[in-house]
Scaffold this motif. Structure first.
Motif, PDB file in Angstrom:
ATOM      1  N   HIS A   1       0.858  -1.183   0.000  1.00 17.18           N
ATOM      2  CA  HIS A   1       0.000   0.000   0.000  1.00 17.18           C
ATOM      3  C   HIS A   1       0.889   1.225   0.000  1.00 17.18           C
ATOM      4  CE1 HIS A   1      -2.984   2.958   1.387  1.00 17.18           C
ATOM      5  NE2 HIS A   1      -3.814   2.185   0.729  1.00 17.18           N
TER       6      HIS A   1
ATOM      7  N   THR B   1      -9.874   1.611  -9.965  1.00 21.59           N
ATOM      8  CA  THR B   1     -10.378   2.010  -8.654  1.00 21.59           C
ATOM      9  C   THR B   1     -11.401   0.977  -8.189  1.00 21.59           C
ATOM     10  OG1 THR B   1      -9.984   4.332  -9.177  1.00 21.59           O
ATOM     11  CG2 THR B   1     -11.490   3.864  -7.346  1.00 21.59           C
ATOM     12  N   GLN B   2     -11.206   0.496  -6.964  1.00 20.26           N
ATOM     13  CA  GLN B   2     -12.041  -0.561  -6.403  1.00 20.26           C
ATOM     14  C   GLN B   2     -13.199   0.031  -5.589  1.00 20.26           C
ATOM     15  OE1 GLN B   2     -11.145  -3.672  -7.423  1.00 20.26           O
ATOM     16  NE2 GLN B   2      -9.497  -2.591  -8.499  1.00 20.26           N
TER      17      GLN B   2
ATOM     18  N   ASP C   1      -9.720   2.108  -2.983  1.00 17.70           N
ATOM     19  CA  ASP C   1      -8.311   1.983  -3.365  1.00 17.70           C
ATOM     20  C   ASP C   1      -8.205   1.826  -4.882  1.00 17.70           C
ATOM     21  OD1 ASP C   1      -7.607   2.060  -0.719  1.00 17.70           O
ATOM     22  OD2 ASP C   1      -6.672   0.076  -0.681  1.00 17.70           O
ATOM     23  N   ARG C   2      -7.177   2.397  -5.426  1.00 16.06           N
ATOM     24  CA  ARG C   2      -6.813   2.147  -6.821  1.00 16.06           C
ATOM     25  C   ARG C   2      -5.716   1.101  -6.771  1.00 16.06           C
ATOM     26  NH1 ARG C   2      -8.218   4.035 -11.531  1.00 16.06           N
ATOM     27  NH2 ARG C   2      -6.734   4.139 -13.247  1.00 16.06           N
ATOM     28  N   THR C   3      -5.871   0.034  -7.526  1.00 15.84           N
ATOM     29  CA  THR C   3      -4.939  -1.079  -7.445  1.00 15.84           C
ATOM     30  C   THR C   3      -4.488  -1.530  -8.834  1.00 15.84           C
ATOM     31  OG1 THR C   3      -6.609  -2.822  -7.551  1.00 15.84           O
ATOM     32  CG2 THR C   3      -6.092  -1.956  -5.370  1.00 15.84           C
TER      33      THR C   3
ATOM     34  N   ARG D   1      -2.142  -5.140 -10.395  1.00 10.17           N
ATOM     35  CA  ARG D   1      -1.547  -6.427 -10.014  1.00 10.17           C
ATOM     36  C   ARG D   1      -0.563  -6.827 -11.100  1.00 10.17           C
ATOM     37  NH1 ARG D   1      -6.029  -8.938  -9.041  1.00 10.17           N
ATOM     38  NH2 ARG D   1      -5.996  -8.193  -6.942  1.00 10.17           N
TER      39      ARG D   1
ATOM     40  N   THR E   1       0.322  -7.036  -5.514  1.00  8.71           N
ATOM     41  CA  THR E   1      -0.805  -6.125  -5.653  1.00  8.71           C
ATOM     42  C   THR E   1      -0.404  -4.807  -5.021  1.00  8.71           C
ATOM     43  OG1 THR E   1      -2.402  -7.939  -5.562  1.00  8.71           O
ATOM     44  CG2 THR E   1      -3.234  -5.714  -5.138  1.00  8.71           C
TER      45      THR E   1
ATOM     46  N   SER F   1      -1.479  -0.881  -4.145  1.00  9.94           N
ATOM     47  CA  SER F   1      -2.704  -0.104  -3.965  1.00  9.94           C
ATOM     48  C   SER F   1      -2.409   1.258  -3.359  1.00  9.94           C
ATOM     49  CB  SER F   1      -3.697  -0.863  -3.082  1.00  9.94           C
ATOM     50  OG  SER F   1      -3.166  -1.033  -1.777  1.00  9.94           O
ATOM     51  N   GLN F   2      -3.318   2.171  -3.646  1.00  7.81           N
ATOM     52  CA  GLN F   2      -3.296   3.501  -3.047  1.00  7.81           C
ATOM     53  C   GLN F   2      -4.739   3.898  -2.785  1.00  7.81           C
ATOM     54  OE1 GLN F   2      -1.957   6.681  -5.622  1.00  7.81           O
ATOM     55  NE2 GLN F   2      -2.229   8.234  -4.059  1.00  7.81           N
ATOM     56  N   THR F   3      -5.027   4.376  -1.579  1.00 12.88           N
ATOM     57  CA  THR F   3      -6.366   4.869  -1.288  1.00 12.88           C
ATOM     58  C   THR F   3      -6.557   6.193  -2.016  1.00 12.88           C
ATOM     59  OG1 THR F   3      -6.359   3.779   0.867  1.00 12.88           O
ATOM     60  CG2 THR F   3      -7.962   5.559   0.543  1.00 12.88           C
TER      61      THR F   3
END
Length: 148
Positions: free
Chosen positions: A79, A104-105, A109-111, A113, A123, A125-127
């Motif tokens: 993260h 964006t989930q 978070d935008r992830t 993989r 994986t 991720s960034q909020t």
């Protein structure tokens, strides 16, 4: 109580992995232990407050995905707090095999993989937006417990 989790990843060529993880993800080598022949005995890399241990295959139960047909029994999550798009481009330019482009989930978070050169799945991720539990449940159709 505080606790810190550290993943240990095994590679056929751990020294190549150290160089690739630095180039692709920006990890920093913080410990390198070698035997008298220069073979890697143990290493650690940090990224922010996180740390991974990188080692060589050392038993029948400690194998690189490259040695077992690309199978993974765990993945590593990282993260970050800034610029996931730049992180993605860096990893891609370093040769990461992209399994999922940045998206964006429902949980904010935008992830993305990807796989490293030996097949470990990462994986990143960034909020990017604050999402309430109710919003996440509505967007996903899932019942969520423990949302902070």
């Amino acid at each position: 109580m505080t606790a810190t989790f550290r993943s240990a990843l095994f590679y056929q060529d751990p020294k190549a992995a150290l160089a690739w993880l630095e180039k692709a993800f920006g990890f920093e080598l913080t410990m390198l232990i070698e035997d008298a022949d220069g073979a890697l005995a143990h290493s650690q890399m940090s990224f922010g407050d996180g740390c991974v241990m990188i080692g060589q295959e050392w038993s029948a139960d400690h194998k690189s995905p490259k040695s077992v047909g690309g199978k993974n029994t765990q993945t590593v999550g990282v993260h970050i707090d800034t610029d996931i798009e730049a992180h993605f481009q860096r990893a891609k330019a370093a040769g990461a095999v992209i399994d999922q482009e940045p998206a964006t989930q429902f949980y904010g978070d935008r992830t993305y993989r990807c796989r490293d050169p030996e097949g470990h799945i990462w994986t990143i991720s960034q909020t990017v937006q604050a999402v309430t539990r109710e919003e996440a449940e509505k967007a996903s159709g899932l019942k969520i417990t423990g949302w902070v």
